[in-house]
Write a protein that holds these residues in place. Sequence first.
Motif, PDB file in Angstrom:
ATOM      1  N   CYS A  67       0.849  -1.189   0.000  1.00 42.36           N
ATOM      2  CA  CYS A  67       0.000   0.000   0.000  1.00 42.36           C
ATOM      3  C   CYS A  67       0.885   1.239   0.000  1.00 42.36           C
ATOM      4  O   CYS A  67       2.108   1.148   0.151  1.00 42.36           O
ATOM      5  CB  CYS A  67      -0.945   0.019   1.214  1.00 42.36           C
ATOM      6  SG  CYS A  67      -0.092   0.158   2.798  1.00 42.36           S
ATOM      7  N   ILE A  69       0.782   5.642   1.207  1.00 43.04           N
ATOM      8  CA  ILE A  69       0.100   6.784   1.807  1.00 43.04           C
ATOM      9  C   ILE A  69       0.467   8.009   0.995  1.00 43.04           C
ATOM     10  O   ILE A  69       1.642   8.264   0.730  1.00 43.04           O
ATOM     11  CB  ILE A  69       0.505   6.959   3.286  1.00 43.04           C
ATOM     12  CG1 ILE A  69       0.038   5.738   4.099  1.00 43.04           C
ATOM     13  CG2 ILE A  69      -0.091   8.241   3.859  1.00 43.04           C
ATOM     14  CD1 ILE A  69       0.513   5.741   5.536  1.00 43.04           C
ATOM     15  N   ILE A  79      -4.763   6.635   2.052  1.00 41.54           N
ATOM     16  CA  ILE A  79      -4.043   5.383   1.866  1.00 41.54           C
ATOM     17  C   ILE A  79      -4.677   4.623   0.719  1.00 41.54           C
ATOM     18  O   ILE A  79      -5.906   4.646   0.555  1.00 41.54           O
ATOM     19  CB  ILE A  79      -4.039   4.542   3.167  1.00 41.54           C
ATOM     20  CG1 ILE A  79      -3.098   3.335   3.037  1.00 41.54           C
ATOM     21  CG2 ILE A  79      -5.441   4.112   3.562  1.00 41.54           C
ATOM     22  CD1 ILE A  79      -2.814   2.648   4.366  1.00 41.54           C
ATOM     23  N   ASP A  81      -4.573   0.789  -1.266  1.00 44.06           N
ATOM     24  CA  ASP A  81      -4.076  -0.573  -1.396  1.00 44.06           C
ATOM     25  C   ASP A  81      -3.542  -0.760  -2.809  1.00 44.06           C
ATOM     26  O   ASP A  81      -4.116  -0.251  -3.772  1.00 44.06           O
ATOM     27  CB  ASP A  81      -5.204  -1.571  -1.119  1.00 44.06           C
ATOM     28  CG  ASP A  81      -4.724  -3.012  -1.150  1.00 44.06           C
ATOM     29  OD1 ASP A  81      -4.166  -3.473  -0.145  1.00 44.06           O
ATOM     30  OD2 ASP A  81      -4.901  -3.659  -2.206  1.00 44.06           O
ATOM     31  N   THR A  88      -5.525  -4.323   2.870  1.00 42.96           N
ATOM     32  CA  THR A  88      -5.153  -3.229   3.764  1.00 42.96           C
ATOM     33  C   THR A  88      -6.378  -2.879   4.590  1.00 42.96           C
ATOM     34  O   THR A  88      -7.457  -2.658   4.044  1.00 42.96           O
ATOM     35  CB  THR A  88      -4.690  -2.001   2.954  1.00 42.96           C
ATOM     36  OG1 THR A  88      -3.527  -2.344   2.188  1.00 42.96           O
ATOM     37  CG2 THR A  88      -4.365  -0.830   3.862  1.00 42.96           C
ATOM     38  N   VAL A  90      -8.162  -0.450   7.588  1.00 51.33           N
ATOM     39  CA  VAL A  90      -8.134   0.797   8.350  1.00 51.33           C
ATOM     40  C   VAL A  90      -9.256   0.751   9.370  1.00 51.33           C
ATOM     41  O   VAL A  90     -10.428   0.603   9.008  1.00 51.33           O
ATOM     42  CB  VAL A  90      -8.282   2.023   7.435  1.00 51.33           C
ATOM     43  CG1 VAL A  90      -8.317   3.306   8.261  1.00 51.33           C
ATOM     44  CG2 VAL A  90      -7.144   2.078   6.421  1.00 51.33           C
ATOM     45  N   ASN A  91      -8.874   0.802  10.632  1.00 55.88           N
ATOM     46  CA  ASN A  91      -9.848   0.690  11.729  1.00 55.88           C
ATOM     47  C   ASN A  91     -10.726  -0.553  11.587  1.00 55.88           C
ATOM     48  O   ASN A  91     -11.934  -0.523  11.804  1.00 55.88           O
ATOM     49  CB  ASN A  91     -10.712   1.949  11.820  1.00 55.88           C
ATOM     50  CG  ASN A  91      -9.904   3.176  12.197  1.00 55.88           C
ATOM     51  OD1 ASN A  91      -8.843   3.068  12.818  1.00 55.88           O
ATOM     52  ND2 ASN A  91     -10.375   4.348  11.826  1.00 55.88           N
ATOM     53  N   ARG A  94     -11.534  -3.442   5.597  1.00 56.37           N
ATOM     54  CA  ARG A  94     -10.667  -3.587   4.428  1.00 56.37           C
ATOM     55  C   ARG A  94     -11.010  -2.497   3.421  1.00 56.37           C
ATOM     56  O   ARG A  94     -12.175  -2.275   3.103  1.00 56.37           O
ATOM     57  CB  ARG A  94     -10.850  -4.966   3.792  1.00 56.37           C
ATOM     58  CG  ARG A  94      -9.905  -5.211   2.616  1.00 56.37           C
ATOM     59  CD  ARG A  94      -9.903  -6.661   2.183  1.00 56.37           C
ATOM     60  NE  ARG A  94      -8.955  -6.877   1.076  1.00 56.37           N
ATOM     61  CZ  ARG A  94      -8.569  -8.076   0.657  1.00 56.37           C
ATOM     62  NH1 ARG A  94      -9.050  -9.166   1.236  1.00 56.37           N
ATOM     63  NH2 ARG A  94      -7.701  -8.181  -0.337  1.00 56.37           N
ATOM     64  N   LEU A 100      -7.223   9.250   5.923  1.00 60.04           N
ATOM     65  CA  LEU A 100      -6.734   8.910   7.256  1.00 60.04           C
ATOM     66  C   LEU A 100      -6.993  10.051   8.230  1.00 60.04           C
ATOM     67  O   LEU A 100      -6.536  11.174   8.015  1.00 60.04           O
ATOM     68  CB  LEU A 100      -5.231   8.605   7.200  1.00 60.04           C
ATOM     69  CG  LEU A 100      -4.825   7.383   6.375  1.00 60.04           C
ATOM     70  CD1 LEU A 100      -3.308   7.291   6.283  1.00 60.04           C
ATOM     71  CD2 LEU A 100      -5.403   6.098   6.966  1.00 60.04           C
ATOM     72  N   ARG A 105      -5.956   3.423  12.650  1.00 60.98           N
ATOM     73  CA  ARG A 105      -5.080   2.253  12.778  1.00 60.98           C
ATOM     74  C   ARG A 105      -5.084   1.462  11.470  1.00 60.98           C
ATOM     75  O   ARG A 105      -6.140   1.088  10.947  1.00 60.98           O
ATOM     76  CB  ARG A 105      -5.519   1.378  13.944  1.00 60.98           C
ATOM     77  CG  ARG A 105      -5.314   2.058  15.291  1.00 60.98           C
ATOM     78  CD  ARG A 105      -4.988   1.088  16.400  1.00 60.98           C
ATOM     79  NE  ARG A 105      -4.453   1.784  17.567  1.00 60.98           N
ATOM     80  CZ  ARG A 105      -3.990   1.168  18.648  1.00 60.98           C
ATOM     81  NH1 ARG A 105      -3.990  -0.157  18.703  1.00 60.98           N
ATOM     82  NH2 ARG A 105      -3.523   1.865  19.668  1.00 60.98           N
ATOM     83  N   ILE A 106      -3.889   1.226  10.968  1.00 60.79           N
ATOM     84  CA  ILE A 106      -3.682   0.537   9.698  1.00 60.79           C
ATOM     85  C   ILE A 106      -3.099  -0.831   9.988  1.00 60.79           C
ATOM     86  O   ILE A 106      -2.052  -0.932  10.638  1.00 60.79           O
ATOM     87  CB  ILE A 106      -2.711   1.340   8.806  1.00 60.79           C
ATOM     88  CG1 ILE A 106      -3.218   2.765   8.604  1.00 60.79           C
ATOM     89  CG2 ILE A 106      -2.496   0.633   7.477  1.00 60.79           C
ATOM     90  CD1 ILE A 106      -2.157   3.715   8.093  1.00 60.79           C
ATOM     91  N   GLN A 107      -3.773  -1.884   9.514  1.00 62.62           N
ATOM     92  CA  GLN A 107      -3.275  -3.245   9.727  1.00 62.62           C
ATOM     93  C   GLN A 107      -2.876  -3.871   8.409  1.00 62.62           C
ATOM     94  O   GLN A 107      -3.651  -3.920   7.453  1.00 62.62           O
ATOM     95  CB  GLN A 107      -4.318  -4.121  10.419  1.00 62.62           C
ATOM     96  CG  GLN A 107      -3.793  -5.531  10.699  1.00 62.62           C
ATOM     97  CD  GLN A 107      -4.721  -6.351  11.572  1.00 62.62           C
ATOM     98  OE1 GLN A 107      -5.726  -5.846  12.063  1.00 62.62           O
ATOM     99  NE2 GLN A 107      -4.370  -7.614  11.770  1.00 62.62           N
TER     100      GLN A 107
END
Length: 459
Positions: A67, A69, A79, A81, A88, A90-91, A94, A100, A105-107
């Motif tokens: 990904c 930013i 952000i 993907d 990707t 976010v909170n 997917r 943002l 929180r980005i996982q």
Amino acid sequence: MNTSRTLVVPPERAGGGMRIRKASLFVVKGAGRGQRLPIPGDSFSIGSAVGNDLRLADDGAVSRRHCRILADERDGYRIEDLGSTNGTFVNGVRVAHAFLDEGARIQLGGTVLEFSPQEEARDLERSASESFGAAVGRSSAMRRVFHLAESYAPTEATVMLTGETGTGKEILAREIHLHSPRAKAPFLVIDCAALSPDLVESELFGHVKGAFTGAAGDRPGVFEAADGGTVFLDEIGDLPPALQPKLLRVLENREIRRVGSNEVRKVDVRILCATNKPLDEEVNAGRFREDLFYRLSVVSIELPPLRERAEDIPLLAAAFARRLHGPDAEKELGDLADALPALRRHAWPGNVRELRNLVDRAFYAPKRPVDLAAALAMGRIGVRGADGLGSSPMSPDYSIPFKEGKALLLDEYARRYFSDLLRRNGGNVSASAREAGIERAYLQRLIKRFGLKDAPPGA
């Protein structure tokens, strides 16, 4: 996700560019937990490959180009993907792309990053000019493009131009060459998508007599012919995999071998390239060499689609009128303020190239002043069906080059196909992607590209 404008701040000086709060990523979970990583530029890439701004080794859960930013002049940071395998988040949701907010929180696989803006701001530099040679635009997005072009044209940096078909990548590449110390040397173009795989190698590197059937004599390739100048490789994403290491050799050693010869020849060329393909996804899929990608994208400039810079339409229309129909042709244009609402509503699948063709076609009509809105409407007659999506056949425009006409027809087909697909699936992106046999993230990009109505929340 909701859009937040709190990260963009007004310019602090007259004539200054847009300003944006600086930001960083805090590693909440995973390798490097507790570290804070600044986001220094306009683009910040994350993935498992060497060459990313943040490299994550995550046992196969993180793609090579996962990904990125981006600093967004309107809304802060977003952000995207890059066609990752595992997605990707976010909170917990997917996303294909999302803005943002503070604390987001980005996982990515087993790594969790927290987005953290800072009080200090930085400039998003913009050119003071509304043109860079033949490329014109007064929008902030285009003045950002001009700033980058002005900055890197005088250098030897390899530049990758990205953007949709018709956004003006070849024009910008030519202007980068003309604004460089190589301006008086050749500027040669190779369209990697237009040549058969059997011919690409010979066109690039040349051949010797007897190298293959029909090779009646020695012939230099484009790199030799452009010695001292610039080679522009259009549609670089279509370069056959077998030739990618040979192009890498040119970039690294400035040397080539003609087909059928073992002799190494030195060349002095600058390489510019362009693509409308998502090369990040090609890298992730193993269809494009990762090391070549990074060598080609030393500098990356993305040209925005026309629908995202509609304020440039009057300036572009006037410029096309002068170029195509003489220096006084601009006076024959009708009031563009009256035509602008209709021009803004149009999706412009062919982008700037489509606008150029519209202006050219409109001037051949007997009516004066020239009415671009009427010409746009006339171009739609006989194309759209009763549902507005166009069930009747699309007719080619024989007044333009084959490549341009083909691109316009393909874009129009794709726009209609996905418009109808989303309508039949009630706007559900996941269901539509499954039916079309494509990735959801790819469909999201097509929705954005063609200006289609996005899916409802949770689709």
